[in-house]
Write a protein that holds these residues in place. Structure first.
Motif, PDB file in Angstrom:
ATOM      1  N   ILE A 185       0.851  -1.186   0.000  1.00  0.00           N
ATOM      2  CA  ILE A 185       0.000   0.000   0.000  1.00  0.00           C
ATOM      3  C   ILE A 185       0.885   1.233   0.000  1.00  0.00           C
ATOM      4  O   ILE A 185       1.886   1.292   0.732  1.00  0.00           O
ATOM      5  N   VAL A 186       0.548   2.217  -0.829  1.00  0.00           N
ATOM      6  CA  VAL A 186       1.298   3.475  -0.901  1.00  0.00           C
ATOM      7  C   VAL A 186       0.373   4.611  -0.481  1.00  0.00           C
ATOM      8  O   VAL A 186      -0.711   4.780  -1.046  1.00  0.00           O
ATOM      9  N   ILE A 187       0.817   5.383   0.524  1.00  0.00           N
ATOM     10  CA  ILE A 187       0.033   6.517   1.022  1.00  0.00           C
ATOM     11  C   ILE A 187       0.856   7.802   0.887  1.00  0.00           C
ATOM     12  O   ILE A 187       1.871   7.962   1.575  1.00  0.00           O
ATOM     13  N   PRO A 188       0.465   8.732   0.017  1.00  0.00           N
ATOM     14  CA  PRO A 188       1.124  10.042  -0.005  1.00  0.00           C
ATOM     15  C   PRO A 188       0.591  10.883   1.152  1.00  0.00           C
ATOM     16  O   PRO A 188      -0.617  10.904   1.408  1.00  0.00           O
ATOM     17  N   ASN A 189       1.471  11.575   1.853  1.00  0.00           N
ATOM     18  CA  ASN A 189       1.010  12.313   3.025  1.00  0.00           C
ATOM     19  C   ASN A 189       1.771  13.622   3.196  1.00  0.00           C
ATOM     20  O   ASN A 189       2.996  13.622   3.346  1.00  0.00           O
ATOM     21  N   TYR A 190       1.029  14.709   3.164  1.00  0.00           N
ATOM     22  CA  TYR A 190       1.591  16.025   3.463  1.00  0.00           C
ATOM     23  C   TYR A 190       0.745  16.658   4.565  1.00  0.00           C
ATOM     24  O   TYR A 190      -0.330  17.184   4.313  1.00  0.00           O
TER      25      TYR A 190
END
Length: 249
Positions: free
Chosen positions: A6-11
């Motif tokens: 699973i890939v989660i982009p987070n800013y």
């Protein structure tokens, strides 16, 4: 059988990320979260979560690249780690994570395909966002000469990593809100098949959005300009593949 991560982009998404990770942890699937140069408060939260969840690894950007840049980093990292498929999940809690098993099953059945959710909205969706999405869909149908891509904006999808990372290495893709539609169009141009799964989406109250109305709309407009002329160049091939798919049934 596919090997998933699973890939989660987070800013700076910290409000619901613990809950998102808690739901995902029951899948026993490795999770790659890309910290897109978040602030100090967010980094402290991510450090705590990295200790709390054994499946989680955090990849950090020194400079903010945007959601698309974070997803691309996550996909490339996943491919280098030997995974065959990566499931993109947003960090803001919009997605119905119960549908991940359905996405994985569809991907196992068609490993070469990009599997994406198409949103079923409730009353929480802002009307201007809904109309803007539909306008984008119309452009996508023009750019592909096809209605195959039912939704191009939903960030809840399974990428076949071999094809996706090859595209990322060969083409300079948008790194912000223009990424989600662009990678789908360009994968379609490369004859990657698509499967769509209807899935409920909510817009949480007080949700954090990084959409910049002026700058992102300019980027998306420029994206559709480029893709339109790209379609014109590729139109004979696109029409040929469309005829093959139709008469090959």
């Amino acid at each position: 059988m596919n090997s998933f991560c699973i890939v989660i982009p987070n800013y700076n998404h910290i409000t619901v990320i613990d809950d998102v990770l808690s739901q995902l942890s029951h899948l026993n699937v490795p999770i790659i979260m890309v910290d897109d140069a978040s602030n100090a408060e967010a980094k402290n939260v991510f450090s705590h979560l990295n200790t709390k969840y054994a499946q989680l690894s955090v990849v950090t950007h020194d400079d903010n690249q945007g959601k698309g840049g974070a997803v691309q980093t996550g996909l490339k990292h996943a491919h280098k780690q030997g995974f065959s498929h990566a499931i993109q999940v947003d960090a803001d809690g919009q997605h119905d994570l119960a549908d991940i098993k359905k996405l994985m099953a569809l991907s196992n059945a068609q490993p070469e395909a990009l599997i994406s959710c198409c949103p079923i909205y409730d009353d929480s969706v802002p009307k201007h966002r809904y109309l803007a999405r539909y306008l984008t869909h119309v452009w996508i149908w023009i750019e592909t000469l096809s209605f195959t891509i039912v939704d191009s904006m939903c960030g809840f999808r399974v990428y076949p990593l071999e094809q996706s990372t090859k595209l990322i290495e060969e083409v300079s893709l948008g790194k912000r809100m223009d990424f989600d539609p662009e990678i789908l169009v360009r994968l379609y141009w490369r004859n990657v098949p698509f499967v769509f799964l209807p899935s409920h989406v909510i817009y949480p109250e007080n949700g954090l959005s990084h959409f910049q109305p002026l700058h992102d709309n300019v980027r998306i407009s420029w994206l559709h300009t480029r893709l339109f002329f790209g379609m014109l160049i590729r139109s004979p091939v696109l029409i040929w593949h469309k005829l093959k798919r139709h008469y090959g049934r």
